[in-house]
Design a protein around this motif. Structure first.
Motif, mmCIF file in Angstrom:
data_model
loop_
_atom_site.group_PDB
_atom_site.id
_atom_site.type_symbol
_atom_site.label_atom_id
_atom_site.label_comp_id
_atom_site.label_asym_id
_atom_site.label_seq_id
_atom_site.Cartn_x
_atom_site.Cartn_y
_atom_site.Cartn_z
ATOM 1 N N THR A 128 0.655 -0.853 0.179
ATOM 2 C CA THR A 128 0.374 0.539 0.095
ATOM 3 C C THR A 128 0.625 1.290 0.216
ATOM 4 O O THR A 128 2.378 0.869 0.343
ATOM 5 C CB THR A 128 -1.023 0.349 1.080
ATOM 6 N N ALA A 129 -0.004 2.022 -0.499
ATOM 7 C CA ALA A 129 0.895 3.638 -0.598
ATOM 8 C C ALA A 129 1.053 3.762 1.510
ATOM 9 O O ALA A 129 2.339 4.882 0.770
ATOM 10 C CB ALA A 129 0.044 5.091 -0.986
ATOM 11 N N ILE A 130 0.312 4.052 1.705
ATOM 12 C CA ILE A 130 0.566 3.867 3.199
ATOM 13 C C ILE A 130 1.883 3.343 3.899
ATOM 14 O O ILE A 130 3.204 4.028 4.565
ATOM 15 C CB ILE A 130 -0.539 3.576 4.390
ATOM 16 N N GLU A 131 1.989 2.401 3.339
ATOM 17 C CA GLU A 131 3.708 1.315 3.239
ATOM 18 C C GLU A 131 4.751 1.557 3.170
ATOM 19 O O GLU A 131 5.628 1.699 3.504
ATOM 20 C CB GLU A 131 3.140 -0.166 3.348
ATOM 21 N N ILE A 132 4.607 2.128 1.944
ATOM 22 C CA ILE A 132 5.646 2.555 1.091
ATOM 23 C C ILE A 132 6.194 3.451 1.891
ATOM 24 O O ILE A 132 7.382 3.909 2.048
ATOM 25 C CB ILE A 132 5.314 3.081 0.165
ATOM 26 N N LYS A 133 5.037 5.008 2.067
ATOM 27 C CA LYS A 133 5.707 6.201 2.725
ATOM 28 C C LYS A 133 6.386 5.921 3.928
ATOM 29 O O LYS A 133 7.528 6.553 4.705
ATOM 30 C CB LYS A 133 4.330 6.817 2.806
ATOM 31 N N GLU A 134 5.501 4.521 4.867
ATOM 32 C CA GLU A 134 5.654 4.396 6.212
ATOM 33 C C GLU A 134 7.520 3.802 6.109
ATOM 34 O O GLU A 134 8.701 3.744 7.388
ATOM 35 C CB GLU A 134 5.428 3.239 7.265
ATOM 36 N N VAL A 135 8.198 3.068 5.095
ATOM 37 C CA VAL A 135 9.645 2.421 5.309
ATOM 38 C C VAL A 135 9.939 4.393 5.085
ATOM 39 O O VAL A 135 11.408 4.222 5.478
ATOM 40 C CB VAL A 135 8.925 1.993 3.465
ATOM 41 N N VAL A 136 9.770 5.077 4.614
ATOM 42 C CA VAL A 136 10.796 6.312 4.324
ATOM 43 C C VAL A 136 10.564 7.047 5.352
ATOM 44 O O VAL A 136 11.932 7.666 5.769
ATOM 45 C CB VAL A 136 9.911 7.153 3.219
ATOM 46 N N TYR A 137 9.379 7.151 6.209
ATOM 47 C CA TYR A 137 9.422 7.652 7.375
ATOM 48 C C TYR A 137 10.206 7.127 8.637
ATOM 49 O O TYR A 137 10.876 8.022 8.749
ATOM 50 C CB TYR A 137 8.129 8.065 7.825
ATOM 51 N N GLN A 138 10.588 5.711 8.763
ATOM 52 C CA GLN A 138 11.206 4.983 9.327
ATOM 53 C C GLN A 138 13.017 5.127 9.297
ATOM 54 O O GLN A 138 13.325 5.424 10.168
ATOM 55 C CB GLN A 138 10.834 3.814 9.341
ATOM 56 N N SER A 139 13.107 5.961 8.119
ATOM 57 C CA SER A 139 14.270 5.945 7.723
ATOM 58 C C SER A 139 15.447 6.848 8.222
ATOM 59 O O SER A 139 16.219 7.222 8.381
ATOM 60 C CB SER A 139 15.454 5.604 6.081
ATOM 61 N N VAL A 140 14.569 8.452 8.510
ATOM 62 C CA VAL A 140 14.864 9.381 9.029
ATOM 63 C C VAL A 140 15.544 9.453 10.408
ATOM 64 O O VAL A 140 16.765 9.742 10.212
ATOM 65 C CB VAL A 140 13.600 10.056 8.934
ATOM 66 N N PRO A 141 15.197 8.577 11.300
ATOM 67 C CA PRO A 141 16.176 8.772 12.124
ATOM 68 C C PRO A 141 17.572 8.091 11.893
ATOM 69 O O PRO A 141 18.684 8.171 12.530
ATOM 70 C CB PRO A 141 15.316 7.996 13.588
ATOM 71 N N TYR A 142 17.645 7.232 10.702
ATOM 72 C CA TYR A 142 18.638 6.202 10.206
ATOM 73 C C TYR A 142 19.664 7.359 9.886
ATOM 74 O O TYR A 142 21.299 7.246 9.989
ATOM 75 C CB TYR A 142 18.645 4.964 10.306
ATOM 76 N N VAL A 143 19.371 8.017 8.700
ATOM 77 C CA VAL A 143 20.370 8.233 7.628
ATOM 78 C C VAL A 143 19.547 10.235 7.456
ATOM 79 O O VAL A 143 20.968 10.887 6.918
ATOM 80 C CB VAL A 143 19.962 7.691 6.157
ATOM 81 N N GLY A 144 19.192 10.706 8.091
ATOM 82 C CA GLY A 144 18.693 11.877 7.889
ATOM 83 C C GLY A 144 17.971 12.594 7.811
ATOM 84 O O GLY A 144 17.458 12.273 6.620
ATOM 85 N N PHE A 145 17.385 13.242 7.944
ATOM 86 C CA PHE A 145 15.721 13.892 6.748
ATOM 87 C C PHE A 145 16.415 14.429 5.299
ATOM 88 O O PHE A 145 15.831 14.467 4.469
ATOM 89 C CB PHE A 145 15.227 14.963 7.563
ATOM 90 N N SER A 146 18.213 15.465 5.360
ATOM 91 C CA SER A 146 18.581 15.514 4.705
ATOM 92 C C SER A 146 18.597 14.883 2.978
ATOM 93 O O SER A 146 18.257 14.625 1.961
ATOM 94 C CB SER A 146 20.137 16.618 4.842
#
Length: 292
Positions: free
Chosen positions: A219-237
């Motif tokens: 789902t689109a929500i699941e895809i977005k969640e993958v990206v959101y969860q990556s922020v703490p690990y690699v940084g928003f930039s």
């Protein structure tokens, strides 16, 4: 006692194309109302078109092969599959282009059954498993082709045109050999690849797999969640370009933005909820962590 692992005897060329062996394991004369045998097909060998008035069941025990019913597309069959062929259905089965195949074939209600053998499967009919768009597809394994088509149906790849040797090596490895080594479902595999693409900053590959994710039912929500969860690990930039890429793909595929909010916390409950989630993951020792 007999063994189904023996090849048996050469199958008659009247009913088969290529090198095929038949080992009859159970026959009606032994007191059973079934006909059951192990059939071994070398690559590109197959049965003629034929029918069974009692139907037929195939248990694929080795290799990769093809099965087709008249008027339908060719299906890929492989070890572990059970093919249930309806009564009076015109069909054929055999090995794939690059792999041998063995199956146990069972015809029930043998006393009522009549097998009608028809004409051979032509080279053109057999080759219809996948009509090659590029020359390189003639050297891809059936499993690699099947997995590629599942992820990116009807994709016209520029890399296949410019670097066919690389595509042959990579697709046969990544979409055949690697997948054979585990039982991971396709959705989990795609999600992991998307996450790893963010970590390695592989934007082009990421966009490929966002489309693949939508194609296999993520789902689109699941895809977005993958990206959101990556922020703490690699940084928003390092994530912003991937968010923009998703939004572009969603727009192209008529997915409305923004997506419905999935938030379950507020700034006031964030620490409490986060701590509770950590306890679930790593245990009560989290309580010893000092927050400053």
């Amino acid at each position: 006692m007999t063994s189904y692992t023996d090849k048996g005897t050469a199958a008659p060329a009247t009913y088969f194309t290529g090198n095929v062996w038949v080992n009859m394991n159970v026959i009606p004369e032994e007191g059973y109302n079934i006909n059951m045998g192990t059939i071994t097909f070398e690559p590109k060998s197959r049965t003629n078109w034929h029918t069974h008035t009692s139907g037929q069941i195939l248990f694929i025990i080795e290799g990769i092969g093809y099965y087709q019913e008249k008027g339908k597309t060719i299906q890929l069959i492989q070890k572990g599959d059970v093919v249930k062929i309806p009564k009076n259905t015109i069909h054929w089965h055999g090995a794939s282009h690059n792999s041998s195949m063995r199956h146990i074939a069972l015809v029930p209600d043998y006393d009522k059954d009549k097998t009608e053998w028809l004409h051979p499967v032509s080279t053109e009919e057999y080759a219809n498993f996948k009509v090659p768009v590029y020359e390189v597809e003639n050297t891809l394994t059936p499993l690699a082709i099947m997995n590629h088509e599942q992820l990116w149906p009807e994709l016209i790849s520029k890399i296949k045109e410019t670097d066919p040797d690389l595509v042959e090596i990579f697709d046969n490895f990544a979409l055949d050999e690697v997948i054979k080594h585990d039982s991971m479902d396709i959705k989990t595999r795609v999600i992991i690849i998307m996450a790893s693409a963010i970590g390695s900053q592989a934007l082009t590959e990421f966009k490929m797999y966002v489309n693949a994710a939508l194609n296999v039912g993520i789902t689109a929500i699941e895809i977005k969640e993958v990206v959101y969860q990556s922020v703490p690990y690699v940084g928003f930039s390092k994530v912003i370009d991937f968010i923009n890429a998703i939004n572009e793909i969603f727009t192209e595929r008529f997915i409305s933005l923004p997506l419905e909010s999935q938030s379950t916390i507020s700034s006031e409950t964030r620490l409490e909820k986060g701590l509770a989630k950590q306890k679930n993951v790593i245990g009560n020792q989290v309580l010893n962590v000092k927050y400053i």
